[in-house]
Structure formats: C-alpha cells, structure tokens
Design a protein around this motif. Structure first.
Motif, mmCIF file in Angstrom:
data_model
loop_
_atom_site.group_PDB
_atom_site.id
_atom_site.type_symbol
_atom_site.label_atom_id
_atom_site.label_comp_id
_atom_site.label_asym_id
_atom_site.label_seq_id
_atom_site.Cartn_x
_atom_site.Cartn_y
_atom_site.Cartn_z
ATOM 1 N N ASP A 1 0.831 -1.213 0.000
ATOM 2 C CA ASP A 1 0.000 0.000 0.000
ATOM 3 C C ASP A 1 0.861 1.258 0.000
ATOM 4 O O ASP A 1 0.413 2.322 -0.402
ATOM 5 C CB ASP A 1 -0.919 0.024 1.221
ATOM 6 N N ALA A 2 2.106 1.144 0.473
ATOM 7 C CA ALA A 2 3.009 2.291 0.555
ATOM 8 C C ALA A 2 3.987 2.320 -0.623
ATOM 9 O O ALA A 2 4.958 3.058 -0.595
ATOM 10 C CB ALA A 2 3.784 2.243 1.864
ATOM 11 N N GLY A 3 3.756 1.520 -1.639
ATOM 12 C CA GLY A 3 4.668 1.441 -2.774
ATOM 13 C C GLY A 3 5.527 0.192 -2.684
ATOM 14 O O GLY A 3 5.276 -0.696 -1.872
ATOM 15 N N LEU A 4 6.558 0.132 -3.505
ATOM 16 C CA LEU A 4 7.430 -1.037 -3.506
ATOM 17 C C LEU A 4 8.306 -1.056 -2.252
ATOM 18 O O LEU A 4 8.897 -0.044 -1.903
ATOM 19 C CB LEU A 4 8.319 -1.041 -4.750
ATOM 20 N N GLN A 5 8.338 -2.209 -1.590
ATOM 21 C CA GLN A 5 9.142 -2.369 -0.383
ATOM 22 C C GLN A 5 9.769 -3.759 -0.373
ATOM 23 O O GLN A 5 9.247 -4.688 -0.985
ATOM 24 C CB GLN A 5 8.294 -2.223 0.880
ATOM 25 N N HIS A 6 10.878 -3.871 0.357
ATOM 26 C CA HIS A 6 11.456 -5.182 0.612
ATOM 27 C C HIS A 6 10.547 -5.905 1.592
ATOM 28 O O HIS A 6 9.804 -5.282 2.346
ATOM 29 C CB HIS A 6 12.844 -5.047 1.257
ATOM 30 N N SER A 7 10.625 -7.218 1.596
ATOM 31 C CA SER A 7 9.948 -7.966 2.652
ATOM 32 C C SER A 7 11.017 -8.509 3.593
ATOM 33 O O SER A 7 12.180 -8.640 3.219
ATOM 34 C CB SER A 7 9.087 -9.085 2.076
ATOM 35 N N PHE A 8 10.622 -8.790 4.814
ATOM 36 C CA PHE A 8 11.546 -9.218 5.854
ATOM 37 C C PHE A 8 11.011 -10.467 6.537
ATOM 38 O O PHE A 8 9.804 -10.667 6.631
ATOM 39 C CB PHE A 8 11.714 -8.119 6.916
ATOM 40 N N THR A 9 11.930 -11.270 7.028
ATOM 41 C CA THR A 9 11.596 -12.405 7.872
ATOM 42 C C THR A 9 12.707 -12.576 8.893
ATOM 43 O O THR A 9 13.787 -12.015 8.741
ATOM 44 C CB THR A 9 11.397 -13.695 7.036
ATOM 45 N N LEU A 10 12.436 -13.313 9.938
ATOM 46 C CA LEU A 10 13.483 -13.634 10.900
ATOM 47 C C LEU A 10 14.433 -14.636 10.257
ATOM 48 O O LEU A 10 13.997 -15.577 9.598
ATOM 49 C CB LEU A 10 12.881 -14.271 12.155
ATOM 50 N N HIS A 11 15.724 -14.465 10.449
ATOM 51 C CA HIS A 11 16.682 -15.431 9.915
ATOM 52 C C HIS A 11 16.369 -16.834 10.426
ATOM 53 O O HIS A 11 16.434 -17.807 9.675
ATOM 54 C CB HIS A 11 18.120 -15.058 10.292
ATOM 55 N N ALA A 12 16.030 -16.937 11.704
ATOM 56 C CA ALA A 12 15.740 -18.244 12.296
ATOM 57 C C ALA A 12 14.535 -18.902 11.629
ATOM 58 O O ALA A 12 14.505 -20.123 11.459
ATOM 59 C CB ALA A 12 15.488 -18.099 13.798
ATOM 60 N N ARG A 13 13.583 -18.106 11.213
ATOM 61 C CA ARG A 13 12.411 -18.666 10.545
ATOM 62 C C ARG A 13 12.703 -18.959 9.080
ATOM 63 O O ARG A 13 12.216 -19.931 8.524
ATOM 64 C CB ARG A 13 11.230 -17.712 10.674
#
Length: 170
Positions: free
Chosen positions: A66-78
C-alpha cells in the motif's frame, strides 16, 4: 552510538517484531504490513528491520504494498525453516512474489503455516535481544560512572594544585 542500531533504544519494537514474525502464518512481511498488524509507526518498524540485519533477513527484491514497492523481511531463524516453493510460470517469479506483502492475510502461496518457530527458539531470540539491551545499558552506566570518576579526579587534582600554589605564595 546511533539509536537505530541499539537494542536498548528499540527493545519494545524488537520484542513485538520478533514475537509476531516468529508466530505469524506469513512467510515474510513488508514494513507497511507489519506496521498495520502491530499498530506501530512504519518508520519505527523499518528502522528496526534495517538496523538489525543479524535478526531480520531482507529480501533482495521489492514487492508491491500500500506504501509502494518495499522489501519484505523475515526472521533469519524462521527463514532457515522454510519449505521449498515452486515458481509461478506466468510471471517467472517465486510463487506468491506478486502478492502485496501488506495484505491482512496471506494468500495460500505466502502461507508459512508449519514454519513458525518453536517456543524454545523464540525464547532464545527474546533472551538474546533483552541481554543485548541490558549489556548496552550496563555499558552506558559504566561509561557514565567513569566520566564522573574522571571529573572528580580532575577536580581533586585542580584543588590540590590550587592549594600548593596558595601555600607557595605565602
């Protein structure tokens, strides 16, 4: 020290992000989606995600939100627990890559059910960030104590010097 990379300054945000990202059905989230789900300001979320690359994995690609193009993130452990996914032949991208990461619920291709972290791993992550915050606080307190001790030693030396000068002038 820069506030954006300090555990102590962002402990509340880190605890919220780690807990949510460890247990959510989403495989990864954008700062925009996390902000909406957690009720935190998007800039606060983005600062924490970008400031702690040892905790959060940042995608190489950008995804629509909704805010434009963004990176996605996850926990390294997950991320280490992820099951392989196929490719979307129509887009030649990983399945779900065209999904807006800021949606409320994951599409089936973004569903990470079964990849959630177990209680022991989650506890280890939370213990780690709280211990780092405590160590930063203790280091800051220790540095402040040393500054006061140094100031006291300088004041005592100046007083001693002044007394010696006065005694010599008599």
């Amino acid at each position: 020290m820069d506030d954006r990379a300090r555990y102590e300054a962002q402990l509340d945000t880190l605890i919220a992000l780690i807990t949510y990202m460890a247990l959510t059905r989403w495989r990864s989230r954008s700062p925009n989606g996390l902000s909406k789900d957690l009720g935190l300001a998007e800039d606060v979320v983005a600062r924490a995600l970008n400031g702690f690359p040892g905790l959060f994995r940042k995608s190489a690609d950008f995804y629509p939100t909704d805010a434009g193009l963004q990176h996605s993130f996850t926990l390294h452990a997950r991320y280490a627990r992820r099951r392989p996914r196929g490719e979307d032949s129509a887009l030649n991208q990983p399945v779900g890559a065209h999904n807006a990461a800021s949606l409320s619920d994951p599409e089936p291709t973004q569903d990470g059910a079964g990849e959630e972290l177990d209680a022991e791993t989650l506890r280890a992550l939370l213990d780690y960030v709280t211990e780092r915050a405590r160590a930063e606080r203790d280091t800051r307190f220790h540095a402040q104590s040393i500054r006061w001790l140094l100031a006291g030693a300088i004041a005592a030396a100046l007083a001693s010097l002044a007394a010696a000068i006065i005694q010599a002038l008599r």
